[in-house]
Design a protein around this motif. Structure first.
Motif, PDB file in Angstrom:
ATOM      1  N   ASN A   1       7.440  19.277 -20.505  1.00  0.00           N
ATOM      2  CA  ASN A   1       6.509  18.885 -19.447  1.00  0.00           C
ATOM      3  C   ASN A   1       5.842  20.103 -18.807  1.00  0.00           C
ATOM      4  OD1 ASN A   1       7.179  16.212 -19.863  1.00  0.00           O
ATOM      5  ND2 ASN A   1       8.705  16.167 -18.231  1.00  0.00           N
ATOM      6  N   VAL A   2       6.607  21.185 -18.649  1.00  0.00           N
ATOM      7  CA  VAL A   2       6.045  22.413 -18.080  1.00  0.00           C
ATOM      8  C   VAL A   2       4.943  22.956 -18.981  1.00  0.00           C
ATOM      9  CG1 VAL A   2       6.541  24.803 -17.431  1.00  0.00           C
ATOM     10  CG2 VAL A   2       8.154  22.991 -16.834  1.00  0.00           C
ATOM     11  N   MET A   3       5.194  22.989 -20.289  1.00  0.00           N
ATOM     12  CA  MET A   3       4.190  23.492 -21.231  1.00  0.00           C
ATOM     13  C   MET A   3       2.966  22.579 -21.268  1.00  0.00           C
ATOM     14  SD  MET A   3       5.197  26.355 -22.574  1.00  0.00           S
ATOM     15  CE  MET A   3       5.766  26.739 -20.910  1.00  0.00           C
ATOM     16  N   LEU A   4       3.200  21.285 -21.165  1.00  0.00           N
ATOM     17  CA  LEU A   4       2.092  20.331 -21.166  1.00  0.00           C
ATOM     18  C   LEU A   4       1.186  20.566 -19.960  1.00  0.00           C
ATOM     19  CD1 LEU A   4       1.451  17.945 -23.130  1.00  0.00           C
ATOM     20  CD2 LEU A   4       2.450  16.441 -21.433  1.00  0.00           C
ATOM     21  N   ALA A   5       1.799  20.731 -18.785  1.00  0.00           N
ATOM     22  CA  ALA A   5       1.025  20.972 -17.571  1.00  0.00           C
ATOM     23  C   ALA A   5       0.361  22.346 -17.603  1.00  0.00           C
ATOM     24  CB  ALA A   5       1.926  20.850 -16.347  1.00  0.00           C
ATOM     25  N   ARG A   6       1.058  23.343 -18.094  1.00  0.00           N
ATOM     26  CA  ARG A   6       0.482  24.691 -18.175  1.00  0.00           C
ATOM     27  C   ARG A   6      -0.765  24.705 -19.048  1.00  0.00           C
ATOM     28  NH1 ARG A   6       2.532  29.188 -22.159  1.00  0.00           N
ATOM     29  NH2 ARG A   6       1.322  27.696 -23.401  1.00  0.00           N
ATOM     30  N   ASN A   7      -0.693  24.051 -20.214  1.00  0.00           N
ATOM     31  CA  ASN A   7      -1.854  23.991 -21.103  1.00  0.00           C
ATOM     32  C   ASN A   7      -3.014  23.245 -20.458  1.00  0.00           C
ATOM     33  OD1 ASN A   7      -0.411  25.382 -23.012  1.00  0.00           O
ATOM     34  ND2 ASN A   7       0.118  23.585 -24.223  1.00  0.00           N
TER      35      ASN A   7
ATOM     36  N   GLU B   1      -2.008   3.825 -17.876  1.00  0.00           N
ATOM     37  CA  GLU B   1      -2.359   4.029 -19.280  1.00  0.00           C
ATOM     38  C   GLU B   1      -3.550   4.969 -19.456  1.00  0.00           C
ATOM     39  OE1 GLU B   1      -3.434   1.388 -23.277  1.00  0.00           O
ATOM     40  OE2 GLU B   1      -3.313   0.433 -21.304  1.00  0.00           O
ATOM     41  N   GLY B   2      -4.612   4.768 -18.653  1.00  0.00           N
ATOM     42  CA  GLY B   2      -5.795   5.614 -18.776  1.00  0.00           C
ATOM     43  C   GLY B   2      -5.480   7.078 -18.522  1.00  0.00           C
ATOM     44  N   PHE B   3      -4.760   7.342 -17.439  1.00  0.00           N
ATOM     45  CA  PHE B   3      -4.338   8.711 -17.141  1.00  0.00           C
ATOM     46  C   PHE B   3      -3.419   9.252 -18.229  1.00  0.00           C
ATOM     47  CE2 PHE B   3      -5.046   7.269 -12.638  1.00  0.00           C
ATOM     48  CZ  PHE B   3      -6.130   8.101 -12.398  1.00  0.00           C
ATOM     49  N   PHE B   4      -2.560   8.388 -18.740  1.00  0.00           N
ATOM     50  CA  PHE B   4      -1.553   8.800 -19.716  1.00  0.00           C
ATOM     51  C   PHE B   4      -2.217   9.356 -20.977  1.00  0.00           C
ATOM     52  CE2 PHE B   4       1.451   7.904 -23.154  1.00  0.00           C
ATOM     53  CZ  PHE B   4       2.596   8.455 -22.643  1.00  0.00           C
ATOM     54  N   VAL B   5      -3.183   8.613 -21.521  1.00  0.00           N
ATOM     55  CA  VAL B   5      -3.856   9.032 -22.754  1.00  0.00           C
ATOM     56  C   VAL B   5      -4.640  10.315 -22.523  1.00  0.00           C
ATOM     57  CG1 VAL B   5      -5.593   8.395 -24.463  1.00  0.00           C
ATOM     58  CG2 VAL B   5      -3.976   6.675 -23.627  1.00  0.00           C
ATOM     59  N   LYS B   6      -5.386  10.371 -21.431  1.00  0.00           N
ATOM     60  CA  LYS B   6      -6.190  11.558 -21.146  1.00  0.00           C
ATOM     61  C   LYS B   6      -5.314  12.785 -20.927  1.00  0.00           C
ATOM     62  CE  LYS B   6      -9.958  13.170 -18.173  1.00  0.00           C
ATOM     63  NZ  LYS B   6     -10.822  12.842 -17.011  1.00  0.00           N
ATOM     64  N   GLY B   7      -4.223  12.602 -20.200  1.00  0.00           N
ATOM     65  CA  GLY B   7      -3.326  13.725 -19.926  1.00  0.00           C
ATOM     66  C   GLY B   7      -2.686  14.259 -21.187  1.00  0.00           C
ATOM     67  N   ILE B   8      -2.300  13.376 -22.119  1.00  0.00           N
ATOM     68  CA  ILE B   8      -1.684  13.809 -23.377  1.00  0.00           C
ATOM     69  C   ILE B   8      -2.689  14.605 -24.201  1.00  0.00           C
ATOM     70  CG2 ILE B   8      -0.916  12.980 -25.622  1.00  0.00           C
ATOM     71  CD1 ILE B   8       1.293  12.954 -23.681  1.00  0.00           C
ATOM     72  N   VAL B   9      -3.931  14.115 -24.276  1.00  0.00           N
ATOM     73  CA  VAL B   9      -4.954  14.789 -25.084  1.00  0.00           C
ATOM     74  C   VAL B   9      -5.286  16.158 -24.533  1.00  0.00           C
ATOM     75  CG1 VAL B   9      -7.356  14.690 -25.832  1.00  0.00           C
ATOM     76  CG2 VAL B   9      -5.944  12.637 -25.922  1.00  0.00           C
ATOM     77  N   LEU B  10      -5.528  16.234 -23.221  1.00  0.00           N
ATOM     78  CA  LEU B  10      -5.918  17.509 -22.630  1.00  0.00           C
ATOM     79  C   LEU B  10      -4.736  18.449 -22.497  1.00  0.00           C
ATOM     80  CD1 LEU B  10      -8.352  16.256 -19.829  1.00  0.00           C
ATOM     81  CD2 LEU B  10      -8.920  17.191 -22.072  1.00  0.00           C
ATOM     82  N   GLY B  11      -3.566  17.919 -22.203  1.00  0.00           N
ATOM     83  CA  GLY B  11      -2.390  18.783 -22.044  1.00  0.00           C
ATOM     84  C   GLY B  11      -1.880  19.317 -23.362  1.00  0.00           C
ATOM     85  N   GLY B  12      -2.250  18.675 -24.471  1.00  0.00           N
ATOM     86  CA  GLY B  12      -1.794  19.150 -25.771  1.00  0.00           C
ATOM     87  C   GLY B  12      -2.659  20.242 -26.361  1.00  0.00           C
ATOM     88  N   VAL B  13      -3.749  20.605 -25.671  1.00  0.00           N
ATOM     89  CA  VAL B  13      -4.636  21.657 -26.183  1.00  0.00           C
ATOM     90  C   VAL B  13      -3.939  23.001 -26.051  1.00  0.00           C
ATOM     91  CG1 VAL B  13      -6.827  22.843 -25.877  1.00  0.00           C
ATOM     92  CG2 VAL B  13      -6.692  20.369 -25.565  1.00  0.00           C
ATOM     93  N   LYS B  14      -3.984  23.780 -27.114  1.00  0.00           N
ATOM     94  CA  LYS B  14      -3.340  25.089 -27.090  1.00  0.00           C
ATOM     95  C   LYS B  14      -4.108  26.047 -26.204  1.00  0.00           C
ATOM     96  CE  LYS B  14      -1.159  24.886 -31.638  1.00  0.00           C
ATOM     97  NZ  LYS B  14      -1.041  25.523 -32.958  1.00  0.00           N
ATOM     98  N   GLU B  15      -3.329  26.976 -25.664  1.00  0.00           N
ATOM     99  CA  GLU B  15      -3.934  27.967 -24.778  1.00  0.00           C
ATOM    100  C   GLU B  15      -4.796  28.919 -25.592  1.00  0.00           C
ATOM    101  OE1 GLU B  15      -2.492  31.425 -21.672  1.00  0.00           O
ATOM    102  OE2 GLU B  15      -1.053  30.129 -22.654  1.00  0.00           O
TER     103      GLU B  15
END
Length: 300
Positions: A157-163, A286-300
């Protein structure tokens, strides 16, 4: 000039929609089977197996749960309070650490990043963890046993938020706020936090579901039923039913009656009782969930 004909769906799009529709139905089927089995008689499940239509309707499983309503209600309250408090604390700790790690000028940033990632790959093991929490922190048979171990902060979760902070928060926006005299905490609270709702909702959902479904901590650190959450209570009830059924050969009218307890339907009723609250909450995130996963999964 004649009007242009409307272009129909491409064959690839039609196939894609059809596949998604089939997958959606398949995702619903297990929940339908679970609910139907929970309102089926034990005999019909034994003879006919699980189906989408009950061959013999019965509410015995829910009557059995209703007979233990006081215990289940207390466990539900414990689960809800622990999940809400744990989600709030976990979110604050996760977001604050992730924001610090997203700052390029943070002294020792690479070391802290390595430390967080290291915890994703290695841990001290169950015995060492148990000894630390029970002998040093004395959380055994307390509500902290459900709150603290392994769930309060998660490296993923920390890495997801950091990204998310690195890729989705413009650096110029933060620099402009600092030029205006905003402190680092004010920048986070007034600027970063309000525009990070997708990742906040995503991580909050992860943490909440982890607390709601947790039974390992209760198994390891709790021996007093007063502190059980809903998972531990229902698991305990299921073990009791199985024990009574397995020892029905002892004879007697009471044991014979116990042998007819609806173990299979009770399993499904227990699953329904635990899953329904989460299923009711999830559509709102659900809407926030999908968007957060997509954007949070982007590599730094």
């Amino acid at each position: 000039m004649g009007m242009k004909k409307k272009k129909g769906l491409e064959p690839a799009s039609v196939i894609g929609y059809a596949v998604l529709a089939v997958m959606s139905v398949l995702a619903i089927v297990p929940f339908a089977l679970m609910f139907v089995a929970s309102v089926s008689s034990e005999q019909s499940i034994t003879q006919n197996g699980y189906s989408l239509f009950p061959s013999e309707f019965s509410l015995d499983a829910y009557r059995y749960l209703g007979a233990n309503a006081s215990i289940i209600s207390r466990a539900y309250l414990t689960t809800a309070l622990v999940a809400l408090v744990g989600t709030f604390l976990g979110l604050m700790m996760t977001l604050l650490l992730a924001y610090a790690l997203s700052r390029q000028n943070l002294p020792g940033r690479s070391i802290l990043n390595f430390y967080v990632i290291f915890t994703m790959l290695f841990h001290g093991g169950l015995v060492a963890t148990y000894l630390v929490y029970t002998e040093q922190f004395h959380i055994k048979n307390t509500y902290f046993a459900l709150l603290v171990p392994s769930l309060l902060m998660n490296a993923f979760n920390v890495m997801l938020a950091r990204n998310y902070f690195t890729s989705s928060i413009p650096a110029s926006l933060i620099e402009a706020a600092k030029i205006d005299g905003a402190s680092e905490f004010k920048v986070f609270w007034r600027i970063v936090f309000p525009i990070s709702m997708p990742i906040i909702a995503t991580i909050g959902m992860f943490i909440f579901i982890a607390y709601w479904n947790d039974w390992n901590n209760g198994l390891y650190y709790l021996t007093d039923p007063r502190f059980y959450n809903i998972q531990n209570v229902l698991n305990d009830m299921l073990k009791n039913i199985q024990f009574l059924k397995n020892h029905s050969e002892l004879g007697g009218e009471i044991m014979a009656a116990m042998a007819n307890l609806p173990s299979s339907s009770v399993r499904m009723a227990i699953a329904a009782v635990v899953a329904i609250p989460v299923l009711l909450v999830f559509p709102f995130f659900e809407g926030f969930f999908v968007k957060g996963i997509v954007l949070g999964g982007v590599k730094e």
